[in-house]
Design a protein around this motif. Structure first.
Motif: not given
Lengths: 130, 388
Positions: B121-128, B153-155, B291-300
């Motif tokens: 599993p991963v945490d809420k930021y997507g980290l292992v 998600i760029g994590t 986070r990757l310098p070029n990634n923006v992932n948002v939930s609207v």
């Protein structure tokens, strides 16, 4: 360059971009609520019925381009139709009126058909009670 | 209307310098690198030169680079290659639940062949959590595969920490570095990886070419049989122009990396800040810093991703929902679900990925256009009313 192959037909994009009959309806005669968040489409369809004829229809939809376009189209198609005729609006007719849908999006037209049927059933059960 | 391309994580345009380097290998220098005469040896030299450039970008030795048809092949090669070569040692593989499908589907394929796979599993930021890896290791674990950074998600994952754990356990460690190569530092020794997947078209190289880094003495079965190419590990006549293009892209990426990271991080943060300020009920997905310098992932919230993408496309802005590979699938993102999102939140995600030709003006245009689109879609959303 070769010609691009758009995902959706012009008609779908036209309805998606300028959807008809968006919104809730005050005192509707029937409400249909179908879909679920897991599949990503939720439709709410309202009908107003006068002397057995659908005089108005509105919708609210959470979903993809095809879901919005089919909602818009089905509300247009049902207007002016008798309840018997409205029940005969099938998913195929909705998809055809939109110039076709990509195979993976055909379920959106089923959802539109179901939303309309569900609104009509709601109307029929209410009018039976009166 | 000028097109604004914000989907560099899906693919990048090939840099003009790269195209220029490739062209001669289609027409003049077309020889087969396996041929003995001089025009074959000429292209063999070009392939080896490119190999050196790719190796230099990741701190590897030239002979540890095997060219492939892309990132997906590199992932397949690494995982199946190690699994099949080490069956006598064990049948357990550890991976994460947010990997690219090229890893997840390969693992699922192996599950049907007697392997046991743990999807962490991963945490809420997507980290292992590296501790989870430690816990999951058994005497039968032969391979651990965790991506360097998420395409969606760029994590950025703690690869170096996991690398140490893998080494102690004596398991091979693979990372998919498709999203990081050429964008942030990737060093196979600092990361402690045995296998690393790369793809050229994510760093302004051509499509159809990638590579797998294979640390010396890593046991794995060849991916394709039928020739002596790539030290017998991947038979097939080399994609010479593609490989040359990949080498050039790798060479050009290195000196530009720091400057680009700084520039893109600034634009990324402008976009994140602007979206949060201008659209309510919007959340950043993924880790805010790792986070990757070029990634923006948002939930609207209350709107669906595809309908936003289509509306942005009508404004000549190219973005994607989640990853490009899942855009024709109806399933909500497996990455966001693994992070604990509800399906409707997962359906309302948008990914912007910035790149070399992204300007401040592009970001301003998105910030001007998207709030209008969201307002229009929310006006027709049946979800909003029930949340009021």
């Amino acid at each position: 360059m070769t010609k691009t192959q758009p995902l959706y037909s012009e008609k779908v994009m036209e309805h998606f971009n300028n959807p008809r009959n968006v919104g809730e309806m005050g005192n509707p005669d029937g409400i249909g609520h179908v879909g679920n968040p897991v599949c990503g489409d939720i439709m709410e369809l309202y009908i107003k019925v006068n002397n057995g004829t659908t005089v108005d229809s509105k919708f609210k939809t959470f979903g993809c381009g095809a879901a919005i376009a089919t909602s818009s189209m089905v509300t247009e198609m049902v207007k002016g139709k008798s309840i018997e005729e409205a029940l005969k609006i099938l998913k195929r007719a909705v998809a055809e009126a939109l110039g076709g849908l990509p195979p993976i999006k055909m379920h959106c037209s089923s959802l539109a058909e179901e939303a309309l049927k569900s609104a009509i059933e709601d109307y029929l059960s209410k009018s039976k009670g009166e | 209307m000028r097109r604004i391309y914000l989907d560099y994580a899906a693919t990048t345009p090939t840099r003009p310098e790269v195209v220029k380097a490739m062209l001669g290998y289609f027409t003049d220098a077309f020889g087969n690198p396996s041929s003995l005469y001089s025009c074959g040896q000429e292209t063999k030299g070009a392939v080896e030169e490119a190999r050196g450039k790719v190796a230099a970008l990741i701190g590897a030795r030239d002979e540890e680079i095997v060219f492939t048809s892309g990132g997906t092949e590199a992932d397949n090669f690494a995982i199946k290659g190690v699994a099949f070569a080490n069956e006598s040692k064990g049948n357990h593989i550890i991976t994460s639940s947010i990997e690219h499908h090229a890893v997840i589907e390969t693992c699922k394929f192996l599950e049907g062949r007697g392997f046991i796979v743990t999807y962490l599993p991963v945490d809420k930021y997507g980290l292992v959590d590296p501790d989870d890896i430690k816990q999951a290791i058994t005497g039968k674990t032969v391979l651990i595969s965790v991506m360097h950074a998420s395409n969606e998600i760029g994590t950025i994952e703690p690869i170096a920490e996991i690398g140490k754990i893998a080494r102690e356990a004596g398991a091979y460690f693979h990372t998919d570095a498709v999203q990081t190569l050429g964008h942030i530092p990737v060093d196979v020794n600092e990361l402690g990886v045995d296998l690393l997947s790369m793809s050229a078209h994510k760093l302004y190289g051509p499509k159809g070419v990638g590579a797998l880094y294979i640390r010396k003495c890593t046991g794995l079965v060849p991916f394709m049989h039928g020739g002596e190419q790539e030290r017998r590990r991947r038979a097939s006549t080399e994609n010479v122009p593609g490989i040359v293009g990949f080498g050039t892209a790798a060479e050009l990426a290195q000196p530009e990396m720091d400057g680009e990271t700084e520039r893109l991080t600034y634009l990324r943060d402008q976009l994140i800040k602007g979206l949060m300020e201008r659209i309510d009920h919007t959340h950043l997905n993924g880790h805010p810093l790792k986070r990757l310098p070029n990634n923006v992932n948002v939930s609207v919230n209350y709107v669906e991703g595809e309908s936003m993408v289509l509306n942005l496309d009508l404004e000549s802005i190219c973005v994607s929902t989640g990853s490009a590979c899942s855009s024709s699938s109806l399933e909500p993102s497996h990455v966001l679900l693994a992070m604990g999102f509800s399906p409707e939140q997962a359906h309302g995600s948008l990914r912007f990925s910035l790149g070399k030709w992204t300007t401040e003006e592009d970001i301003s245009r998105v910030l001007e256009v998207l709030p209008r689109i969201v307002a229009k879609l929310r006006a027709m959303s049946p979800l909003l009313k029930s949340h009021r």
